[in-house]
Scaffold this active site. Sequence first.
Site, PDB file in Angstrom:
ATOM      1  N   ALA A   1      29.761  -3.544   9.362  1.00 32.07           N
ATOM      2  CA  ALA A   1      30.832  -2.891  10.141  1.00 32.07           C
ATOM      3  C   ALA A   1      31.998  -3.859  10.327  1.00 32.07           C
ATOM      4  O   ALA A   1      32.611  -3.907  11.385  1.00 32.07           O
ATOM      5  CB  ALA A   1      30.287  -2.418  11.490  1.00 32.07           C
TER       6      ALA A   1
ATOM      7  N   HIS B   1      33.193  -8.141 -12.038  1.00 33.81           N
ATOM      8  CA  HIS B   1      34.260  -8.247 -11.044  1.00 33.81           C
ATOM      9  C   HIS B   1      34.475  -9.723 -10.722  1.00 33.81           C
ATOM     10  O   HIS B   1      33.980 -10.255  -9.748  1.00 33.81           O
ATOM     11  CB  HIS B   1      33.837  -7.479  -9.786  1.00 33.81           C
TER      12      HIS B   1
HETATM   13  P1  A3D Z   1      33.539  -8.839   7.033  1.00 34.41           P
HETATM   14  O1  A3D Z   1      34.724  -8.302   7.768  1.00 34.41           O
HETATM   15  O2  A3D Z   1      33.128 -10.241   7.316  1.00 34.41           O
HETATM   16  O3  A3D Z   1      32.308  -7.859   7.319  1.00 34.41           O
HETATM   17  C1  A3D Z   1      31.016  -8.147   6.899  1.00 34.41           C
HETATM   18  C2  A3D Z   1      30.071  -7.632   7.983  1.00 34.41           C
HETATM   19  O4  A3D Z   1      28.738  -7.814   7.517  1.00 34.41           O
HETATM   20  C3  A3D Z   1      30.187  -8.383   9.311  1.00 34.41           C
HETATM   21  O5  A3D Z   1      30.487  -7.467  10.361  1.00 34.41           O
HETATM   22  C4  A3D Z   1      28.806  -9.009   9.494  1.00 34.41           C
HETATM   23  O6  A3D Z   1      28.369  -9.039  10.846  1.00 34.41           O
HETATM   24  C5  A3D Z   1      27.945  -8.082   8.660  1.00 34.41           C
HETATM   25  N1  A3D Z   1      26.668  -8.663   8.249  1.00 34.41           N
HETATM   26  C6  A3D Z   1      26.393  -9.935   7.893  1.00 34.41           C
HETATM   27  N2  A3D Z   1      25.087 -10.042   7.597  1.00 34.41           N
HETATM   28  C7  A3D Z   1      24.537  -8.812   7.748  1.00 34.41           C
HETATM   29  C8  A3D Z   1      23.228  -8.282   7.582  1.00 34.41           C
HETATM   30  N3  A3D Z   1      22.212  -9.056   7.196  1.00 34.41           N
HETATM   31  N4  A3D Z   1      23.042  -6.966   7.821  1.00 34.41           N
HETATM   32  C9  A3D Z   1      24.066  -6.170   8.213  1.00 34.41           C
HETATM   33  N5  A3D Z   1      25.320  -6.623   8.402  1.00 34.41           N
HETATM   34  C10 A3D Z   1      25.547  -7.922   8.163  1.00 34.41           C
HETATM   35  O7  A3D Z   1      33.748  -8.714   5.459  1.00 34.41           O
HETATM   36  P2  A3D Z   1      34.554  -7.570   4.639  1.00 34.41           P
HETATM   37  O8  A3D Z   1      34.205  -6.245   5.223  1.00 34.41           O
HETATM   38  O9  A3D Z   1      35.976  -7.971   4.521  1.00 34.41           O
HETATM   39  O10 A3D Z   1      33.898  -7.763   3.197  1.00 34.41           O
HETATM   40  C11 A3D Z   1      32.542  -7.422   2.985  1.00 34.41           C
HETATM   41  C12 A3D Z   1      32.076  -7.850   1.595  1.00 34.41           C
HETATM   42  O11 A3D Z   1      32.829  -7.127   0.609  1.00 34.41           O
HETATM   43  C13 A3D Z   1      32.286  -9.335   1.253  1.00 34.41           C
HETATM   44  O12 A3D Z   1      31.154  -9.833   0.565  1.00 34.41           O
HETATM   45  C14 A3D Z   1      33.503  -9.326   0.322  1.00 34.41           C
HETATM   46  O13 A3D Z   1      33.513 -10.428  -0.545  1.00 34.41           O
HETATM   47  C15 A3D Z   1      33.270  -8.033  -0.409  1.00 34.41           C
HETATM   48  N6  A3D Z   1      34.448  -7.469  -1.082  1.00 34.41           N
HETATM   49  C16 A3D Z   1      34.239  -6.915  -2.302  1.00 34.41           C
HETATM   50  C17 A3D Z   1      35.286  -6.348  -2.989  1.00 34.41           C
HETATM   51  C18 A3D Z   1      35.055  -5.745  -4.329  1.00 34.41           C
HETATM   52  O14 A3D Z   1      35.976  -5.243  -4.949  1.00 34.41           O
HETATM   53  C19 A3D Z   1      33.723  -5.755  -4.909  1.00 34.41           C
HETATM   54  C20 A3D Z   1      36.575  -6.328  -2.423  1.00 34.41           C
HETATM   55  C21 A3D Z   1      36.749  -6.897  -1.169  1.00 34.41           C
HETATM   56  C22 A3D Z   1      35.670  -7.460  -0.490  1.00 34.41           C
END
Ligand code: A3D
Length: 320
Positions: free
Chosen positions: A11, A176
């Site tokens: 989230a 990617h």
């Molecule tokens: P962020 O805002 O840090 O959100 C990640 C969430 O995951 C946080 O709220 C954490 O508390 C939660 N979390 C951590 N460990 C756990 C767990 N074990 N179980 C459940 N929740 C957990 O990150 P974001 O939303 O900006 O990005 C999330 C992911 O997407 C990252 O790995 C990025 O690198 C990836 N991402 C991928 C792309 C692609 O195009 C593939 C693009 C942008 C970001």
Amino acid sequence: MARPKIALIGAGQIGGTLAHLAAIKELGDVVLFDIAEGTPQGKALDIAESGPSEGFDATLKGTNDYADIAGADVCIVTAGVPRKPGMSRDDLLGINLKVMKSVGEGIGKYAPNAFVICITNPLDAMVWALQQFSGLPAEKVVGMAGVLDSARFRHFLSVEFNVSMKDVTAFVLGGHGDTMVPLARYSTVAGIPLPDLIEMGWTTQEKLDAIIQRTRDGGAEIVGLLKTGSAFYAPATSAIEMAEAYLKDQKRLLPCAAYVKGAFGLDGMYVGVPTIIGAGGIEKVVDIKLNKDEQVMFDKSVDAVKGLVAACKGIDPTLA
Ligand code: A3D
């Protein structure tokens, strides 16, 4: 008919945006799961309170309990950590692999019939690990990357040509990462391929090469600007496009990280390829012809993904 149930695992920045988009588009009822206490509950309530103004009908629930995702039709996984300036996506492998284990087990136990879209990086290795840990069929577990990379390519091209983004189609295949494969030959403005547009004087090879490089660096460009995390609006929109294709059986032809066995000469691995998404999940991998140069780029990208998968196996020997 009951509304579909959409579970968002993670989230954070993308998870919250996904919840907002799913509600506004009325794709279904939303459950936001996270290990951080209060975050999913707070975001769910905040978005629910936007409902009266927006006028959507959807319930939103925040939770720290996997049992609440029970029976989800779609799960979108963003749990883990994003990169910071100077980091590559691959630097996230060790920490996010552990996250995929707990998430995969949670989904496998409570939402075994869901269509699962992974966004966590490094994408191609994480979606593979998630499929293994969850035990779900490969056609129901897919990675989001190609839709986003192609959207970035389409955006840059529409600016270069000063035409509507609606009329620009583009394909970015492969893993990617820095080795992703933007395919100029299969990218068009209203059906006119990019090489023809160069001949027509709409752009030059140099300008197109610069756009292709900017597409490859698209994630890093945003990480560099934000400094505190990575892109989240466009990644969320891209995953919602995939979820909608599944929920509405749209048979969209979208580039996704899918399990490929046979097509593209691959013998079973996750990598970005053109796919058809419908009610069956990944209903087809579309085996397009690559020319010699494209094949060289694709092979390099495939090798990079294989390296990441091997690194995962080194960290967690339970992965086959
Ligand atoms: P962020 O805002 O840090 O959100 C990640 C969430 O995951 C946080 O709220 C954490 O508390 C939660 N979390 C951590 N460990 C756990 C767990 N074990 N179980 C459940 N929740 C957990 O990150 P974001 O939303 O900006 O990005 C999330 C992911 O997407 C990252 O790995 C990025 O690198 C990836 N991402 C991928 C792309 C692609 O195009 C593939 C693009 C942008 C970001």
